[in-house]
Motif scaffolding. Structure first.
Motif, PDB file in Angstrom:
ATOM      1  N   CYS A 103       0.847  -1.212   0.000  1.00 53.76           N
ATOM      2  CA  CYS A 103       0.000   0.000   0.000  1.00 53.76           C
ATOM      3  C   CYS A 103       0.873   1.249   0.000  1.00 53.76           C
ATOM      4  O   CYS A 103       0.637   2.196  -0.752  1.00 53.76           O
ATOM      5  CB  CYS A 103      -0.900   0.044   1.241  1.00 53.76           C
ATOM      6  N   GLU A 104       1.913   1.218   0.821  1.00 51.56           N
ATOM      7  CA  GLU A 104       2.771   2.395   0.919  1.00 51.56           C
ATOM      8  C   GLU A 104       3.414   2.695  -0.440  1.00 51.56           C
ATOM      9  O   GLU A 104       3.402   3.831  -0.906  1.00 51.56           O
ATOM     10  CB  GLU A 104       3.842   2.151   1.979  1.00 51.56           C
ATOM     11  N   ARG A 105       3.907   1.642  -1.093  1.00 45.78           N
ATOM     12  CA  ARG A 105       4.589   1.831  -2.385  1.00 45.78           C
ATOM     13  C   ARG A 105       3.629   2.332  -3.452  1.00 45.78           C
ATOM     14  O   ARG A 105       4.021   3.031  -4.386  1.00 45.78           O
ATOM     15  CB  ARG A 105       5.227   0.488  -2.809  1.00 45.78           C
ATOM     16  N   MET A 106       2.343   1.934  -3.325  1.00 47.18           N
ATOM     17  CA  MET A 106       1.363   2.282  -4.359  1.00 47.18           C
ATOM     18  C   MET A 106       0.464   3.451  -3.955  1.00 47.18           C
ATOM     19  O   MET A 106      -0.590   3.674  -4.549  1.00 47.18           O
ATOM     20  CB  MET A 106       0.497   1.051  -4.687  1.00 47.18           C
ATOM     21  N   CYS A 107       0.874   4.181  -2.903  1.00 50.68           N
ATOM     22  CA  CYS A 107       0.130   5.384  -2.452  1.00 50.68           C
ATOM     23  C   CYS A 107      -1.322   5.061  -2.091  1.00 50.68           C
ATOM     24  O   CYS A 107      -2.246   5.796  -2.468  1.00 50.68           O
ATOM     25  CB  CYS A 107       0.138   6.482  -3.505  1.00 50.68           C
ATOM     26  N   HIS A 141     -11.087   9.215 -12.695  1.00 52.52           N
ATOM     27  CA  HIS A 141     -10.315  10.370 -13.182  1.00 52.52           C
ATOM     28  C   HIS A 141      -9.225   9.866 -14.113  1.00 52.52           C
ATOM     29  O   HIS A 141      -8.793   8.715 -14.012  1.00 52.52           O
ATOM     30  CB  HIS A 141      -9.708  11.179 -12.030  1.00 52.52           C
ATOM     31  N   LEU A 142      -8.781  10.732 -14.995  1.00 54.88           N
ATOM     32  CA  LEU A 142      -7.734  10.317 -15.928  1.00 54.88           C
ATOM     33  C   LEU A 142      -6.402  11.002 -15.657  1.00 54.88           C
ATOM     34  O   LEU A 142      -5.466  10.896 -16.460  1.00 54.88           O
ATOM     35  CB  LEU A 142      -8.182  10.556 -17.377  1.00 54.88           C
ATOM     36  N   GLU A 143      -6.326  11.701 -14.532  1.00 56.71           N
ATOM     37  CA  GLU A 143      -5.034  12.303 -14.189  1.00 56.71           C
ATOM     38  C   GLU A 143      -4.133  11.214 -13.615  1.00 56.71           C
ATOM     39  O   GLU A 143      -4.604  10.355 -12.882  1.00 56.71           O
ATOM     40  CB  GLU A 143      -5.230  13.370 -13.106  1.00 56.71           C
ATOM     41  N   VAL A 144      -2.859  11.312 -13.927  1.00 61.37           N
ATOM     42  CA  VAL A 144      -1.933  10.335 -13.349  1.00 61.37           C
ATOM     43  C   VAL A 144      -1.504  10.878 -11.986  1.00 61.37           C
ATOM     44  O   VAL A 144      -0.554  11.646 -11.863  1.00 61.37           O
ATOM     45  CB  VAL A 144      -0.718  10.099 -14.270  1.00 61.37           C
ATOM     46  N   ARG A 145      -2.278  10.490 -10.972  1.00 64.26           N
ATOM     47  CA  ARG A 145      -1.998  10.902  -9.593  1.00 64.26           C
ATOM     48  C   ARG A 145      -2.627   9.879  -8.665  1.00 64.26           C
ATOM     49  O   ARG A 145      -3.540   9.148  -9.067  1.00 64.26           O
ATOM     50  CB  ARG A 145      -2.594  12.290  -9.317  1.00 64.26           C
ATOM     51  N   PRO A 146      -2.159   9.799  -7.417  1.00 61.13           N
ATOM     52  CA  PRO A 146      -2.784   8.855  -6.488  1.00 61.13           C
ATOM     53  C   PRO A 146      -4.247   9.228  -6.241  1.00 61.13           C
ATOM     54  O   PRO A 146      -4.577  10.413  -6.137  1.00 61.13           O
ATOM     55  CB  PRO A 146      -1.964   9.013  -5.208  1.00 61.13           C
TER      56      PRO A 146
END
Ligand code: COI
Length: 367
Positions: A99-103, A147-152
């Motif tokens: 989880c930490e690595r994948m935000c 959403h299509l933004e590349v963000r967590p």
């Protein structure tokens, strides 16, 4: 643990339709699943509901960018009729680090284990009885944001599903053939190889498909820089017995820290074997086949259990390990591990979590 766990039971159980003599791996799911959601870092709304389709919008961020993590563990039932889940605490800790690595907001160990307790208690009749079979437990966390933004993302769903399974490889305890992958890599230093996340498995699909076409079951991944050192097999960690020393690649951030790997190391050391966790060059492995020092190779994983490797190919040469037979230590480990998991021997390491199956500790039951 929950006052507010909502349970909706399946109107009709599908259990009678299952042929327990012909189980595959993860193509039949039990009647119920557990679900929680997370919004802005807070996990809540625990529920058990009938296993079934969920609605996902086309803009779901997981579908596009793969922000998801999962786990794999197993529940067993032994001749004493007690249900046991094998080392869920270790899976909970690995999930946290994934989880930490994948935000993804952390899900604590107590919640993780309690979800599995409740679900396995409710669907305990789905736990297969035969050695080699189990009720596979698959916890999954994924973004439910559109959403299509590349963000967590900030919104997630945690689902636990269970499936009665046989061992992952069709071969059962028969030796499998692996291909050493020389071109493609599963992960690289600084990447996500140590996280149990969808992307690692996606990266393996194309090379594995080519390997399967050539008659191999899975790939042996080499390191992403020099293509020289053995990493893992994707569905399992790998062990080599060089004469009297058993060696497995050390955990250096690019391979998955397997729960079965850890259990195997403990069992072997406890039985007086020498186990080394270190870099293993593929050249060392090949040379040891040629000079007769490679006595056994096996994989270890939750799904795979202990899988003997009888052949592997490298640079167009197919090398046979010990006449393509499961070795003595491999067979011993399979028996020892499955005995502990099934409660057929003392659980001296306290690895099993016992599940009370008389009545699930649910507070609200709707039909
Ligand atoms: C497991 O062993 O639980 C895994 O997740 C491996 C997967 C390829 C089935």
């Amino acid at each position: 643990m929950w006052r507010d766990l909502k349970v909706t039971r399946a109107a009709n159980s599908r259990l009678a339709e299952v042929d327990f003599d012909a189980l595959g791996f993860g193509n039949v799911f039990s009647d119920h699943m557990f679900s929680m959601t997370c919004s802005d870092g807070e996990w809540g709304d625990p529920q058990i509901l009938p296993y079934g389709n969920i609605e996902v919008a086309p803009g779901n961020a997981t579908l596009h960018y793969g922000q998801s993590v999962f786990e794999g563990l197993k529940a067993f039932i032994g001749s004493d009729n007690v249900a046991r889940v094998f080392r869920p605490d270790m899976n909970a800790r690995r999930l946290l680090s994934s989880c930490e690595r994948m935000c993804i907001p952390p899900l604590d160990e107590e919640t993780f284990c309690a979800a599995i307790d409740e679900l396995v208690a409710l669907d305990h009749a789905w736990i297969p009885h035969k050695r080699g079979q189990a009720l596979y437990v698959r916890p999954l966390i994924f973004s439910i944001e559109n959403h299509l933004e590349v963000r967590p993302s900030t919104e997630f769903r945690f689902i636990v599903m269970t499936a009665p399974v046989r061992a992952y490889f069709d071969e059962g305890v028969g030796p499998i053939a692996l291909k050493v992958e020389e071109t493609y890599t599963r992960s690289a230093p600084g990447g996500i190889g140590a996280a149990k996340t969808a992307g690692n498995y996606a990266a393996s699909l194309y090379p594995t498909q080519r390997g399967v076409q050539d008659g191999f079951v899975q790939m042996v991944w080499l390191d992403g820089i020099e293509h020289r050192y053995v990493e893992e097999v994707g569905a399992m960690n790998i062990f080599f017995r060089f004469k009297d020393t058993i060696v497995t690649p050390d955990l250096h951030g690019t391979i998955l820290p397997g729960v079965t790997r850890d259990s195997v190391i403990t069992l072997l050391r406890d039985a007086g074997h020498t186990v080394e966790e270190r870099r293993v060059a593929i050249d060392e492995v090949v040379e040891s086949v040629h000079n007769g020092e490679l006595l056994e190779v096996f994989g270890a994983g939750t799904a795979a259990i202990i899988a003997p490797v009888g052949k592997f190919s490298y640079r167009n040469e197919v090398l046979t390990v010990q006449d393509n037979q499961a070795g003595e230590i491999t067979r011993w480990l399979y028996e020892r591990l499955t005995d502990i998991q099934r409660g057929d021997t003392e659980d001296k390491y306290r690895w099993n979590r016992l599940i009370a199956i008389d009545e699930p500790s649910v507070t609200a039951v709707t039909s």
